[in-house]
Design an enzyme around this catalytic site. Structure first.
Site, PDB file in Angstrom:
ATOM      1  N   LYS A  14      -3.692   3.104  -5.319  1.00 44.38           N
ATOM      2  CA  LYS A  14      -5.076   3.072  -4.825  1.00 44.38           C
ATOM      3  C   LYS A  14      -6.087   3.079  -5.964  1.00 44.38           C
ATOM      4  O   LYS A  14      -7.028   2.288  -5.956  1.00 44.38           O
ATOM      5  CB  LYS A  14      -5.343   4.252  -3.884  1.00 44.38           C
ATOM      6  CG  LYS A  14      -4.489   4.244  -2.629  1.00 44.38           C
ATOM      7  CD  LYS A  14      -4.782   5.419  -1.713  1.00 44.38           C
ATOM      8  CE  LYS A  14      -4.591   6.773  -2.323  1.00 44.38           C
ATOM      9  NZ  LYS A  14      -3.220   7.162  -2.615  1.00 44.38           N
ATOM     10  N   ARG A  89      -7.940  11.810   5.544  1.00 44.20           N
ATOM     11  CA  ARG A  89      -6.532  12.210   5.597  1.00 44.20           C
ATOM     12  C   ARG A  89      -6.121  12.722   6.973  1.00 44.20           C
ATOM     13  O   ARG A  89      -4.948  12.982   7.203  1.00 44.20           O
ATOM     14  CB  ARG A  89      -6.255  13.304   4.558  1.00 44.20           C
ATOM     15  CG  ARG A  89      -6.333  12.794   3.140  1.00 44.20           C
ATOM     16  CD  ARG A  89      -6.018  13.926   2.175  1.00 44.20           C
ATOM     17  NE  ARG A  89      -6.199  13.515   0.812  1.00 44.20           N
ATOM     18  CZ  ARG A  89      -5.220  13.283  -0.037  1.00 44.20           C
ATOM     19  NH1 ARG A  89      -3.980  13.419   0.346  1.00 44.20           N
ATOM     20  NH2 ARG A  89      -5.479  12.911  -1.258  1.00 44.20           N
TER      21      ARG A  89
END
Length: 189
Positions: A14, A89
């Site tokens: 990422k 998340r």
């Protein structure tokens, strides 16, 4: 505003891909991991709380994470858009992000999940730990973070899939090939 969530487990690439996307699309990168590390480095009260949680391999509570993220977005009122890296998340975090962006007259355009298997993740993070010495990349803490991703965080994907915002990209291969695949997804918006 062109806002994307770059999704994937620790070590999926990422950060590497975000750097390339920032340059190409002039987006602001917001990495909750970078925010946490900055607060820890500055030994702010928040950083001390975050440090203790990360040292145990735990996730930082939603209210702390969301407050830090909103502060970063507000620092960039003229941004063309944002890449959210490491956030959300949880589904409640995704809902909070949607509500916050809606209050700004914006939304998430898309979510791109980098698919990388656990064997490759372990290899990449071991190498990164050697190169950077990041505390959160130590083997015992890393295993907790990977388990946390596959047992909890991955459940955010159906939330975005239901909104028809989810795209998956193979995160294994040459960095430039993965970047081309990511760009192809973003160029659709």
């Amino acid at each position: 505003m062109l806002n994307f969530v770059l999704f994937g487990p620790p070590g999926a690439g990422k950060g590497t891909q975000s750097e390339k996307l920032i340059e190409k699309y002039q987006l602001i990168h917001i990495s909750t991991g970078d925010l946490f590390r900055a607060h820890i480095k500055n030994q702010s009260p928040l950083g001390q709380r975050v440090s203790a949680l990360i040292a145990e391999g735990q996730l930082v509570p939603d209210e702390i994470t969301i407050a830090m993220l909103e502060e970063e977005v507000d620092k960039n009122p003229g941004a063309k858009g944002f890449i959210f890296d490491g956030f959300p998340r949880t589904v409640p975090q995704a809902q909070a992000l949607d509500e916050f962006l809606e209050s700004k007259g914006s939304s998430i355009a898309g979510v791109i999940a980098l698919d990388v298997d656990q064997e490759e993740l372990t290899k990449r993070i071991a190498q990164r730990q050697l190169e950077t010495g990041r505390v959160d990349d130590q083997a015992d803490k890393l295993q907790k973070r990977i388990e946390e991703y596959f047992s909890k965080t991955i459940h955010v994907l159906p939330y975005y899939e239901a909104q028809q915002k989810l795209s998956k990209v193979n995160g294994i291969g040459k960095i430039d090939d993965i970047f081309a695949d990511l760009s192809a997804v973003i160029d659709k918006y």
